[in-house]
Design an enzyme around this catalytic site. Sequence first.
Site, PDB file in Angstrom:
ATOM      1  N   SER A 126       1.319  -1.839  -0.260  1.00  0.00           N
ATOM      2  CA  SER A 126       0.170   0.069   0.213  1.00  0.00           C
ATOM      3  C   SER A 126       0.776   1.173  -0.146  1.00  0.00           C
ATOM      4  O   SER A 126       0.213   1.704  -0.770  1.00  0.00           O
ATOM      5  CB  SER A 126      -0.660   0.113   1.229  1.00  0.00           C
ATOM      6  OG  SER A 126       0.117  -0.307   2.370  1.00  0.00           O
ATOM      7  N   ASP A 154       6.652   2.673   6.493  1.00  0.00           N
ATOM      8  CA  ASP A 154       7.116   2.067   5.086  1.00  0.00           C
ATOM      9  C   ASP A 154       6.732   3.642   3.928  1.00  0.00           C
ATOM     10  O   ASP A 154       7.436   3.217   2.963  1.00  0.00           O
ATOM     11  CB  ASP A 154       4.925   0.906   5.618  1.00  0.00           C
ATOM     12  CG  ASP A 154       5.029   0.538   6.134  1.00  0.00           C
ATOM     13  OD1 ASP A 154       5.792   0.387   7.096  1.00  0.00           O
ATOM     14  OD2 ASP A 154       3.990  -0.530   5.441  1.00  0.00           O
TER      15      ASP A 154
HETATM   16  C1  MEV Z   1       3.313  -2.559   8.938  1.00  0.00           C
HETATM   17  O1  MEV Z   1       3.895  -2.817   7.726  1.00  0.00           O
HETATM   18  C2  MEV Z   1       3.712  -1.675   9.752  1.00  0.00           C
HETATM   19  C3  MEV Z   1       2.779  -1.745  11.510  1.00  0.00           C
HETATM   20  O2  MEV Z   1       4.195  -1.381  12.007  1.00  0.00           O
HETATM   21  C4  MEV Z   1       2.292  -0.358  10.970  1.00  0.00           C
HETATM   22  C5  MEV Z   1       2.806   0.686  10.718  1.00  0.00           C
HETATM   23  O3  MEV Z   1       4.037   0.608  10.688  1.00  0.00           O
HETATM   24  O4  MEV Z   1       1.856   1.677  10.506  1.00  0.00           O
HETATM   25  C6  MEV Z   1       2.524  -3.024  11.710  1.00  0.00           C
END
Ligand code: MEV
Length: 328
Positions: A120, A164
């Site tokens: 995403s 991310d």
């Molecule tokens: C999701 O790829 C990673 C999480 O740490 C959520 C985030 O950091 O936004 C679970």
Amino acid sequence: MTRSSAPGKVYLFGEHAVVYGEPAVPCAIERRARVGVQRREDGKLRVHAEDLSLDGFTVEYGGGADGQPDVDVAESLVSAAMGYVDGAIEQVREVTGEEEVGFDVTIESDIPLGAGLGSSAAVVVAAIDAATRELGVTLEPTEIADRAFRTEYEVQDGQASRADTFCSATGGAVRVEGEDCGSIEAPDLPLVIGFDGGAGDTGELVAGVRRLREEYPFAADTVGAIGDVVRNGEDVLEAGDLEELGRLMNFNHGLLSALGVSSRSLDSMVWAARNAGAYGAKLTGAGGGGCIVALDPTDETETALSYTPGCEETFRAELADEGVKRLE
Ligand code: MEV
């Protein structure tokens, strides 16, 4: 049509805990989402997507509350994907001041959806870059990262970190702690991915960890312990000690497991990698299903994973030095 691509990522350390202000170290990998964007004069948004999890769908709607997508794939996947694209286009309208502009958007991706490889974030980053450039505005990668973060934050009901989106926009290995995001040096890492063919619901998984943290002080301590692993891991990464790095990844996986975000298939793949002699292995991303990442310079882990029940695909991942990229 204006086209951009952005990479996916794996977490060496720190997913979930990063949501609560602990540091995390994600690394961009050479698996990309490519987004093509063309301006429409009628103000509508039309999205055509093809990737590993959505076998190809097209949605056309007015972009407002009256929009009724007519599609033939799982509604939850479509609404998740559409939420991110909608949010990205909202950011583009805001930053360019073209509030009524519409687009044809085409998404191609070799990053499986919801599998922990940052699909995403990659789509949102590439979409913001392509759509702003289509309107004659060029944003710096850090501004794209910020606007992509705002998109994820809204779609995930305020439960998102900057990790991310920053990693996808800038590429390479990064360190994120709250609002503090920066690139860090990383040695050549022998990353092997195992994918169980499934997906986790990031929003649900993050909410589950939040509930545990509120209910049990030791769950809050577990989140803090992940932060300690990351702080140790940063020094080890800099020193290039793969053996110690693997040990810390194993530790990180155990703590994530305690927080309830692993699964049977993720655990099977982690153990298959460890038994094959990998330096270490852990789930990557939100968990619940999806991918693990292991460190192994030999072929043993890939071979073991290819025979592991529950593992659908295994591949070696190269670090992506470049983040968001303009395509011809
Ligand atoms: C999701 O790829 C990673 C999480 O740490 C959520 C985030 O950091 O936004 C679970």
